[in-house]
Design an enzyme around this catalytic site. Structure first.
Site, PDB file in Angstrom:
ATOM      1  N   GLY A  44       2.175  -4.509  -3.069  1.00  0.00           N
ATOM      2  CA  GLY A  44       0.882  -4.576  -3.752  1.00  0.00           C
ATOM      3  C   GLY A  44      -0.244  -5.148  -2.908  1.00  0.00           C
ATOM      4  N   GLU A 172       6.634   3.960   5.056  1.00  0.00           N
ATOM      5  CA  GLU A 172       8.074   3.688   4.886  1.00  0.00           C
ATOM      6  C   GLU A 172       8.933   4.882   5.314  1.00  0.00           C
ATOM      7  OE1 GLU A 172       9.722   1.011   3.922  1.00  0.00           O
ATOM      8  OE2 GLU A 172       8.067  -0.276   3.339  1.00  0.00           O
TER       9      GLU A 172
HETATM   10  N1  LIG Z   1      -3.480   4.590  -8.650  1.00  0.00           N
HETATM   11  C1  LIG Z   1      -3.706   3.294  -8.860  1.00  0.00           C
HETATM   12  N2  LIG Z   1      -4.450   2.869  -9.911  1.00  0.00           N
HETATM   13  C2  LIG Z   1      -4.707   1.559 -10.106  1.00  0.00           C
HETATM   14  N3  LIG Z   1      -4.261   0.568  -9.309  1.00  0.00           N
HETATM   15  C3  LIG Z   1      -3.520   0.924  -8.242  1.00  0.00           C
HETATM   16  C4  LIG Z   1      -3.187   2.298  -7.969  1.00  0.00           C
HETATM   17  N4  LIG Z   1      -2.424   2.319  -6.845  1.00  0.00           N
HETATM   18  C5  LIG Z   1      -2.283   1.053  -6.438  1.00  0.00           C
HETATM   19  N5  LIG Z   1      -2.933   0.207  -7.278  1.00  0.00           N
HETATM   20  C6  LIG Z   1      -3.026  -1.266  -7.137  1.00  0.00           C
HETATM   21  O1  LIG Z   1      -3.685  -1.562  -5.908  1.00  0.00           O
HETATM   22  C7  LIG Z   1      -3.102  -2.655  -5.232  1.00  0.00           C
HETATM   23  C8  LIG Z   1      -2.617  -2.237  -3.849  1.00  0.00           C
HETATM   24  O2  LIG Z   1      -1.577  -1.276  -4.010  1.00  0.00           O
HETATM   25  P1  LIG Z   1      -0.899  -0.520  -2.770  1.00  0.00           P
HETATM   26  O3  LIG Z   1      -0.083   0.567  -3.360  1.00  0.00           O
HETATM   27  O4  LIG Z   1      -1.936  -0.160  -1.779  1.00  0.00           O
HETATM   28  O5  LIG Z   1       0.034  -1.673  -2.187  1.00  0.00           O
HETATM   29  P2  LIG Z   1       1.202  -1.600  -1.079  1.00  0.00           P
HETATM   30  O6  LIG Z   1       0.945  -2.694  -0.120  1.00  0.00           O
HETATM   31  O7  LIG Z   1       1.292  -0.217  -0.537  1.00  0.00           O
HETATM   32  O8  LIG Z   1       2.503  -1.961  -1.942  1.00  0.00           O
HETATM   33  P3  LIG Z   1       4.055  -1.482  -1.754  1.00  0.00           P
HETATM   34  O9  LIG Z   1       4.622  -2.331  -0.652  1.00  0.00           O
HETATM   35  O10 LIG Z   1       4.662  -1.812  -3.070  1.00  0.00           O
HETATM   36  O11 LIG Z   1       4.062  -0.019  -1.443  1.00  0.00           O
HETATM   37  C9  LIG Z   1      -1.985  -3.145  -6.146  1.00  0.00           C
HETATM   38  O12 LIG Z   1      -2.516  -4.181  -6.942  1.00  0.00           O
HETATM   39  C10 LIG Z   1      -1.668  -1.940  -6.998  1.00  0.00           C
HETATM   40  O13 LIG Z   1      -1.175  -2.317  -8.252  1.00  0.00           O
END
Ligand SMILES: Nc1ncnc2c1ncn2[C@@H]1O[C@H](COP(=O)(O)OP(=O)(O)OP(=O)(O)O)[C@@H](O)[C@H]1O
Ligand SMILES: [Mg+2]
Length: 288
Positions: A44, A172
């Site tokens: 996240g 990933e």
């Molecule tokens: N489509 C979406 N709509 C609303 N919020 C989102 C959406 N996608 C991601 N988020 C939120 O944005 C933030 C960043 O998410 P992101 O997916 O970029 O994280 P990440 O570092 O890739 O996590 P992970 O390691 O779980 O893949 C998080 O708070 C997530 O809940």
């Protein structure tokens, strides 16, 4: 060819609505051309969002991104996003889920065809990409859905490579592969990097960061907390724990051996092979 530059980049999902989620806040960093950057951080923290912006799938809420000669600004329209997109290839998590065509070759040709290349050009690009991933020629006419998991992933990656992107983003890439499948995939990415592509790889595996990346970008709650080398990152235990990150096993073991009095070099052993040769060398010197 020049670097990738994020400038005061912020992004919110559903911006301007009561449901807005701020996913990135004020990220500014320059990623050198031709580098292999590991993008890491807690779940996240914004890694995938950052990569989707770089791929022109999302446009900045504020700030901008430059990749080579092109720039993506806040408020960019679909056409500008599509133009920006052409420079990058994005291998999504579990990319094999996106296979769709009746044959492997048709699937890999789809990307270049979609960019407006002729069928002949698309075919040449697809074959070159399938050769890059060492996919056997006699299987080009098979259905992608009849292949093993590892083979499907290779076809999916070939589909991205066939578009000849200068920047390759992998989210990933080793998820769900067994250790030998992981090694094989990392060797492939290394070959692509050796051919001067810029690589951005999101990963939770610190062993891969130590063994392959030359830069690391650490995300935490939508902000960038560090950009540097793996050596710099793994030398900061506090920063690691603040970001829910671990050291590679080789670094941790090297520290334990030093604490026990073995005079290993100051530089951190980023792979088990490096640690083994440093231990052997140190013991030889001690005896000699
Ligand atoms: N489509 C979406 N709509 C609303 N919020 C989102 C959406 N996608 C991601 N988020 C939120 O944005 C933030 C960043 O998410 P992101 O997916 O970029 O994280 P990440 O570092 O890739 O996590 P992970 O390691 O779980 O893949 C998080 O708070 C997530 O809940
Ligand atoms: Mg993610």
């Amino acid at each position: 060819m020049s670097a990738i530059q994020f400038t005061n980049l912020s992004f919110s999902y559903q911006a301007g609505t009561p449901f807005a989620v701020e996913a990135l806040r004020n990220v500014s960093v320059t990623i050198p051309n031709g580098s292999w950057t590991a993008v890491i951080g807690h779940t996240g923290s914004g890694k995938s969002t950052l990569m989707q912006l770089l791929d022109g799938l999302l446009s900045p809420t504020t700030g901008s991104i430059r990749n080579g000669q092109r720039q993506l600004q806040a408020g960019a329209n679909r056409k500008e996003m599509a133009a920006f997109r052409q420079q990058t290839g994005f291998v999504f998590q579990f990319p094999e889920n996106q296979l769709f065509a009746e044959t492997v070759l048709e699937d890999v040709m789809f990307g270049p065809q979609n960019l407006g290349r002729t069928d002949k050009e698309a075919r040449t690009d697809a074959i070159a990409a399938l050769e890059m991933v060492h996919f056997p020629r006699e299987d080009y006419k098979r259905s992608p859905f009849d292949l093993s998991g590892g083979q499907m992933r290779r076809v999916a990656i070939a589909g991205v490579l066939a578009m000849r992107p200068q920047t390759l983003i992998l989210d990933e890439p080793t998820a769900g592969l067994d250790p030998s499948g992981q090694d094989e995939l990392m060797r492939l990415i290394k070959t692509l990097h050796d051919q001067h592509r810029t690589i951005l790889m999101v990963t939770h595996q610190m062993e891969l960061v130590g063994a392959y990346a030359d830069h690391v970008l650490v995300m935490n709650h939508g902000q960038m907390t560090m950009f540097g080398t793996p050596q710099q990152l793994f030398a900061q235990p506090q920063l690691l724990s603040d970001n829910h990150l671990k050291m590679p096993a080789s670094v941790a073991l090297g520290q334990q051996l030093r604490a026990k009095g073995l005079p290993l070099p100051e530089t951190l052993p980023l792979t088990i092979e490096q640690l083994a040769s440093e231990v052997a060398e140190t013991l030889r010197r001690k005896q000699g």
